[in-house]
Write a protein that holds these residues in place. Structure first.
Motif, mmCIF file in Angstrom:
data_model
loop_
_atom_site.group_PDB
_atom_site.id
_atom_site.type_symbol
_atom_site.label_atom_id
_atom_site.label_comp_id
_atom_site.label_asym_id
_atom_site.label_seq_id
_atom_site.Cartn_x
_atom_site.Cartn_y
_atom_site.Cartn_z
ATOM 1 N N HIS A 26 8.577 63.160 36.343
ATOM 2 C CA HIS A 26 8.803 62.382 35.130
ATOM 3 C C HIS A 26 8.467 63.159 33.861
ATOM 4 C CE1 HIS A 26 8.837 59.152 38.131
ATOM 5 N NE2 HIS A 26 9.483 58.436 37.236
ATOM 6 N N ALA A 27 7.780 64.280 34.018
ATOM 7 C CA ALA A 27 7.417 65.106 32.860
ATOM 8 C C ALA A 27 7.161 66.524 33.349
ATOM 9 C CB ALA A 27 6.171 64.543 32.169
ATOM 10 N N PRO A 28 7.358 67.531 32.486
ATOM 11 C CA PRO A 28 7.147 68.921 32.911
ATOM 12 C C PRO A 28 5.741 69.185 33.444
ATOM 13 C CG PRO A 28 8.383 68.862 30.863
ATOM 14 C CD PRO A 28 7.942 67.447 31.127
ATOM 15 N N TRP A 29 4.731 68.498 32.911
ATOM 16 C CA TRP A 29 3.370 68.777 33.370
ATOM 17 C C TRP A 29 3.175 68.402 34.833
ATOM 18 C CZ3 TRP A 29 -0.039 65.350 35.460
ATOM 19 C CH2 TRP A 29 0.201 63.980 35.266
ATOM 20 N N GLU A 30 3.975 67.441 35.339
ATOM 21 C CA GLU A 30 3.852 67.079 36.748
ATOM 22 C C GLU A 30 4.281 68.234 37.646
ATOM 23 O OE1 GLU A 30 4.365 62.226 36.542
ATOM 24 O OE2 GLU A 30 6.029 63.435 37.284
ATOM 25 N N LYS A 31 5.302 68.985 37.242
ATOM 26 C CA LYS A 31 5.697 70.177 37.991
ATOM 27 C C LYS A 31 4.543 71.172 38.047
ATOM 28 C CE LYS A 31 10.548 70.021 36.437
ATOM 29 N NZ LYS A 31 11.621 70.807 35.784
ATOM 30 N N ARG A 32 3.878 71.336 36.916
ATOM 31 C CA ARG A 32 2.767 72.280 36.852
ATOM 32 C C ARG A 32 1.596 71.806 37.718
ATOM 33 N NH1 ARG A 32 2.858 75.983 32.778
ATOM 34 N NH2 ARG A 32 0.584 75.907 32.548
ATOM 35 N N ALA A 33 1.391 70.496 37.765
ATOM 36 C CA ALA A 33 0.305 69.954 38.600
ATOM 37 C C ALA A 33 0.559 70.261 40.068
ATOM 38 C CB ALA A 33 0.177 68.456 38.376
ATOM 39 N N LEU A 34 1.801 70.074 40.508
ATOM 40 C CA LEU A 34 2.148 70.385 41.893
ATOM 41 C C LEU A 34 1.993 71.881 42.155
ATOM 42 C CD1 LEU A 34 3.314 69.760 44.679
ATOM 43 C CD2 LEU A 34 5.595 69.891 43.680
ATOM 44 N N TYR A 69 -0.006 62.142 39.701
ATOM 45 C CA TYR A 69 -0.385 63.549 39.544
ATOM 46 C C TYR A 69 -1.683 63.727 38.765
ATOM 47 C CZ TYR A 69 3.772 65.377 41.806
ATOM 48 O OH TYR A 69 4.721 65.709 42.744
ATOM 49 N N GLU A 70 -2.084 62.748 37.999
ATOM 50 C CA GLU A 70 -3.411 62.820 37.386
ATOM 51 C C GLU A 70 -4.493 62.775 38.469
ATOM 52 O OE1 GLU A 70 -2.802 60.904 32.932
ATOM 53 O OE2 GLU A 70 -3.153 59.557 34.619
ATOM 54 N N ARG A 71 -4.253 62.009 39.525
ATOM 55 C CA ARG A 71 -5.199 62.007 40.642
ATOM 56 C C ARG A 71 -5.244 63.372 41.315
ATOM 57 N NH1 ARG A 71 -2.501 56.477 42.820
ATOM 58 N NH2 ARG A 71 -3.400 55.069 41.264
ATOM 59 N N TRP A 72 -4.078 64.004 41.462
ATOM 60 C CA TRP A 72 -4.040 65.338 42.065
ATOM 61 C C TRP A 72 -4.893 66.311 41.248
ATOM 62 C CZ3 TRP A 72 0.495 67.792 45.012
ATOM 63 C CH2 TRP A 72 0.995 66.899 45.969
ATOM 64 N N ILE A 73 -4.720 66.292 39.931
ATOM 65 C CA ILE A 73 -5.439 67.245 39.085
ATOM 66 C C ILE A 73 -6.935 66.949 39.079
ATOM 67 C CG2 ILE A 73 -5.790 67.950 36.682
ATOM 68 C CD1 ILE A 73 -3.461 69.326 38.045
ATOM 69 N N ALA A 74 -7.309 65.678 39.037
ATOM 70 C CA ALA A 74 -8.735 65.329 39.056
ATOM 71 C C ALA A 74 -9.398 65.816 40.334
ATOM 72 C CB ALA A 74 -8.897 63.815 38.906
ATOM 73 N N ALA A 75 -8.746 65.565 41.477
ATOM 74 C CA ALA A 75 -9.311 66.000 42.755
ATOM 75 C C ALA A 75 -9.319 67.520 42.860
ATOM 76 C CB ALA A 75 -8.514 65.400 43.905
ATOM 77 N N LEU A 76 -8.250 68.166 42.400
ATOM 78 C CA LEU A 76 -8.185 69.624 42.453
ATOM 79 C C LEU A 76 -9.306 70.247 41.629
ATOM 80 C CD1 LEU A 76 -6.720 72.229 43.262
ATOM 81 C CD2 LEU A 76 -5.283 71.944 41.232
ATOM 82 N N THR A 77 -9.545 69.706 40.451
ATOM 83 C CA THR A 77 -10.621 70.231 39.605
ATOM 84 C C THR A 77 -11.966 70.119 40.311
ATOM 85 O OG1 THR A 77 -9.389 69.583 37.621
ATOM 86 C CG2 THR A 77 -11.738 70.033 37.355
ATOM 87 N N ASP A 78 -12.214 68.971 40.938
ATOM 88 C CA ASP A 78 -13.475 68.799 41.668
ATOM 89 C C ASP A 78 -13.612 69.836 42.783
ATOM 90 O OD1 ASP A 78 -14.164 66.640 40.100
ATOM 91 O OD2 ASP A 78 -13.489 65.135 41.543
#
Length: 219
Positions: A26-34, A69-78
């Protein structure tokens, strides 16, 4: 793990509304998150089950407020902080520490295609025969572990029928906590909707779940 992520059968969240012609992102940042999630996993510090468990450990209020994808990034950061790939200060500031050593990423651009094509197969050989066969009636155990599990809450204690034997697969309850892959037989188990949800469910509806042998008892 009885966390907010295990939402099957919960009321109060409104109907599921499929999005017509939904885009992959839905947004370019989601591609970057993946891409970032895949790139960091290539360091081999964790496995897919550990990453799922990290998402489950997001505080409930944040979990409900975050997008997928915000959940993906939060978990990845942890996980990056927990496994020493970045510091807590770097995570908070979003700026790399200039005094840290730089390392060559294991997932270089030319390796992305082969890595994605290979995927992450979980099938493993077994050193024993499976306990159940197609047609067997089984009851999902009433398990409430503090750690990761793939047995959904709504199926615990319910009776279903084995409809397929998938063979041996990595056991996520062990793998998520780095206790080894511990391969176990994996079955497709079909439950009637009324068994799961009671007499208000449609009499012809069913739900089929892939469940590992340690989750099941014979009926």
């Amino acid at each position: 793990m009885n966390g907010i992520h295990d939402m099957g059968g919960m009321h109060g969240f409104g109907p599921v509304r499929p999005e017509p012609d939904e885009p992959i992102f839905h947004a370019p940042w989601e591609k970057r998150a993946l891409a970032l999630t895949l790139a960091m996993a290539a360091w081999g510090k964790w496995n897919i089950d550990a990453s799922r468990h990290a998402r489950e450990r997001i505080p409930p209020a944040a979990y409900l407020n975050y997008t997928y994808y915000e959940r993906w990034i939060a978990a990845l950061t942890d996980m990056m902080v927990e496994h020493g790939l970045i510091s807590a200060d770097e995570a908070a500031s979003g700026t790399p520490d200039p005094n840290t050593a730089k390392a060559e990423p294991p997932l270089t651009p030319e390796r992305v295609g082969p890595v994605l094509r290979r995927g992450g197969p979980s099938a493993r050989p077994l050193d024993r025969a499976p306990r159940f066969a197609v047609g067997d009636r089984v009851r999902a155990k009433n398990l409430n572990p503090e750690g990761h599990t793939r047995l959904p809450r709504y199926a615990r204690g319910k009776v279903g029928e084995v409809v397929r034997d998938h063979g041996g697969h990595v056991f996520p309850d062990s793998n998520a906590h780095f206790r080894g892959e511990d391969p176990q037989p994996l079955y497709a188990v079909r439950f009637t909707a009324r068994e799961l949800w009671g007499p208000d469910a449609h009499p012809r509806d069913t739900v089929t779940l892939d469940l590992w042998e340690p989750y099941l008892d014979a009926v």
